[in-house]
Design an enzyme around this catalytic site. Structure first.
Site, PDB file in Angstrom:
ATOM      1  N   HIS A 101       0.882  -1.170   0.000  1.00 19.33           N
ATOM      2  CA  HIS A 101       0.000   0.000   0.000  1.00 19.33           C
ATOM      3  C   HIS A 101       0.922   1.223   0.000  1.00 19.33           C
ATOM      4  O   HIS A 101       2.006   1.168   0.600  1.00 19.33           O
ATOM      5  CB  HIS A 101      -0.822   0.146   1.269  1.00 19.33           C
ATOM      6  CG  HIS A 101      -1.755  -0.970   1.612  1.00 19.33           C
ATOM      7  ND1 HIS A 101      -1.360  -2.085   2.289  1.00 19.33           N
ATOM      8  CD2 HIS A 101      -3.093  -1.106   1.429  1.00 19.33           C
ATOM      9  CE1 HIS A 101      -2.403  -2.872   2.495  1.00 19.33           C
ATOM     10  NE2 HIS A 101      -3.476  -2.307   1.980  1.00 19.33           N
ATOM     11  N   ASP A 104       2.382   2.007   3.347  1.00 15.08           N
ATOM     12  CA  ASP A 104       3.386   1.118   3.942  1.00 15.08           C
ATOM     13  C   ASP A 104       4.792   1.550   3.583  1.00 15.08           C
ATOM     14  O   ASP A 104       5.733   1.295   4.331  1.00 15.08           O
ATOM     15  CB  ASP A 104       3.276  -0.329   3.419  1.00 15.08           C
ATOM     16  CG  ASP A 104       1.880  -0.855   3.412  1.00 15.08           C
ATOM     17  OD1 ASP A 104       1.135  -0.501   4.336  1.00 15.08           O
ATOM     18  OD2 ASP A 104       1.535  -1.615   2.490  1.00 15.08           O
TER      19      ASP A 104
HETATM   20  C1  XUL Z   1      -7.605  -6.262   4.900  1.00 19.02           C
HETATM   21  C2  XUL Z   1      -6.880  -6.758   3.721  1.00 19.02           C
HETATM   22  C3  XUL Z   1      -6.004  -5.774   3.031  1.00 19.02           C
HETATM   23  C4  XUL Z   1      -6.011  -5.904   1.548  1.00 19.02           C
HETATM   24  C5  XUL Z   1      -5.255  -4.820   0.839  1.00 19.02           C
HETATM   25  O1  XUL Z   1      -8.317  -7.223   5.560  1.00 19.02           O
HETATM   26  O2  XUL Z   1      -6.962  -7.906   3.380  1.00 19.02           O
HETATM   27  O3  XUL Z   1      -4.717  -5.924   3.524  1.00 19.02           O
HETATM   28  O4  XUL Z   1      -5.474  -7.116   1.139  1.00 19.02           O
HETATM   29  O5  XUL Z   1      -5.700  -3.551   1.179  1.00 19.02           O
END
Ligand code: XUL
Ligand code: CO
Length: 435
Positions: A101, A104
């Site tokens: 993300h 991150d």
């Molecule tokens: C949350 C989840 C996230 C997504 C990406 O439960 O799974 O980490 O994979 O935003």
């Protein structure tokens, strides 16, 4: 020169099932050919930046337990150090991919322009490290759920300024993913849902989310991003009611907004369980619609009832997941992302590496079991036998006829079906021979 964070840990090698070495793979043998394809190319493992490097070990009752040299994560210098150490772990594990993300990999700067600069800078830095190491980006995504600006949703927020901020954020993250040669782009609607209907116009929010996703797809084509756009179903947590509840709900949503040929699903095992499904159910539902994209391979604790994001360790479950993935033709742009975190008491570097060794090994073991079941053909044979009645011209033509014609047939031929065993226990015993 390395950071020393993983001192004492050597590159993890495949040593075979008889190995007693806890820091070796016993099943994951990247070059081993399974059903005509290398294991690495079947599984396409990815490390998740957020759980492995950004999560600090907090829970609702206590703060960080993990002390890392790149904490606090509020500074570009430490963001670069975090990237250095992430790539050191990729080197040790040898997994081909990673995922991130925006939040991150870069520190939160408080406004869009500064966040964008920080994202540019860190993705250039990561891009250089990818060149050197050969590790690739499975997918990028935007974190539109942690910062307080997203508390009432991103694309479904009642405030149009938040919709705008979300659109700009996703554009910047697709640009960064494209720049790094990412093979997919994921949207998980963390806050795309609601807490109470009393303050929520559900239809308007769904229409906004549908338009938002169309904007994403239009933009992808405009810039020539060849990766797959994926949405990730989850029934609740953080929102009480999420709009992307499960695979079937997402498929209905994508069809309603004309996105069925553009968007696929990133399915997560833990989310399937929260939705009251098995993982293989979610995989089969997506596969039946040609919308199986990628997976997040992290289990939940069956007693807790929330999203515990643990590394997989249950061979029978993993084997069935890969069985249905293989039956659907395997991954194309997708892969196996460990959206999984170590427990908050697992504070050492060796815990982080060991978690991935175990996860990769259990998936390899599951894949081998799945491939063996496919080669043996027992489940296929049982399935074709169960549906064989439909092979007669009479049965097949029924689907082309009308309700009254079928009615007439039942009367004329005095049809009186004799129940047949579903053979569930026999089939479960069969699967147990392989796992
Ligand atoms: C949350 C989840 C996230 C997504 C990406 O439960 O799974 O980490 O994979 O935003
Ligand atoms: Co996930």
């Amino acid at each position: 020169m390395t950071s020393g964070f993983f001192n004492g840990i050597e590159r993890i090698q495949y040593e075979g099932v008889d190995s007693q070495n806890p820091m070796a793979f016993r099943h994951y043998n990247p070059d081993e050919v399974i059903l005509g394809k290398r294991m690495e190319d079947h599984l396409r493992f990815a490390v998740a930046w957020w759980h492995s490097f950004a999560w600090e070990g907090g829970d609702p009752f206590g703060g960080p337990t993990l002390e890392r040299p790149w904490h606090p994560q509020d500074d570009m210098g430490r963001a670069r150090m975090k990237a250095d150490i992430a790539f050191e772990m990729f080197e040790l594990l040898g997994q081909p991919y990673f995922c991130w993300h925006d939040a991150d990999i870069r520190p939160e700067q408080g406004n869009f322009a500064e966040n964008l600069n920080a994202l540019e800078e860190i993705t250039n830095y990561i891009g250089e490290k990818m060149q050197v190491s050969g590790t690739k980006l499975l997918w990028g995504t935007a974190n539109m759920f942690s910062h307080r600006r997203w508390m009432s949703g991103a694309s479904t927020n009642p405030d149009p300024d938040v919709f705008a901020y979300a659109a700009a954020t996703v554009k910047s993250c697709i640009d960064a993913t494209h720049k790094l040669g990412g093979e997919n782009y994921v949207l998980w609607g963390g806050r795309e849902g609601y807490e109470t209907l009393l303050n929520t116009d559900l239809k308007t929010e769904l229409d906004h989310m549908g338009r938002f996703l169309n904007m994403v797809v239009e933009y992808k084509h405009k810039i020539g991003f060849k990766g797959t756009i994926l949405v990730e179903p989850k029934p609740q947590e953080p929102s009480k009611h999420q709009y992307d509840y499960d695979a079937a709900t997402c498929i209905g949503f994508l069809r309603k907004y004309g996105l069925e040929n553009e968007v696929k699903l990133n399915l997560e095992q833990g989310h399937a369980i929260l939705a009251g499904h098995s993982f293989e159910h979610e995989i089969a539902v997506a596969a039946a619609e040609g919308m199986l994209g990628s997976i997040d391979m992290n289990r939940n604790d069956y007693q807790s009832g929330w999203d515990t994001d643990q590394f997989p360790n249950n061979t029978p479950e993993v084997a069935l997941a890969y069985y249905y993935i293989l039956k659907a033709g395997g991954f194309t742009t997708g892969g196996t992302n460990f959206d999984a975190k170590i427990r908050r008491q697992s504070i050492d570097a060796v815990d982080l590496v060991s978690a991935h060794i175990g996860g990769m090994d259990i998936c390899a073991r599951g894949l081998k079991a799945a491939a063996a079941m496919i080669e043996d053909g027992g489940l296929d044979a049982a399935l074709s036998d169960r549906y064989s009645g439909w092979n007669t011209p009479k049965a097949a033509s029924m689907l082309e006829s009308s309700l009254e014609q079928v009615y007439d047939r039942v009367i004329d031929e005095d049809i009186n079906p004799a129940p047949k065993s579903g053979r569930q226990e026999i089939l479960e015993n069969y699967v147990n021979r392989f796992v």
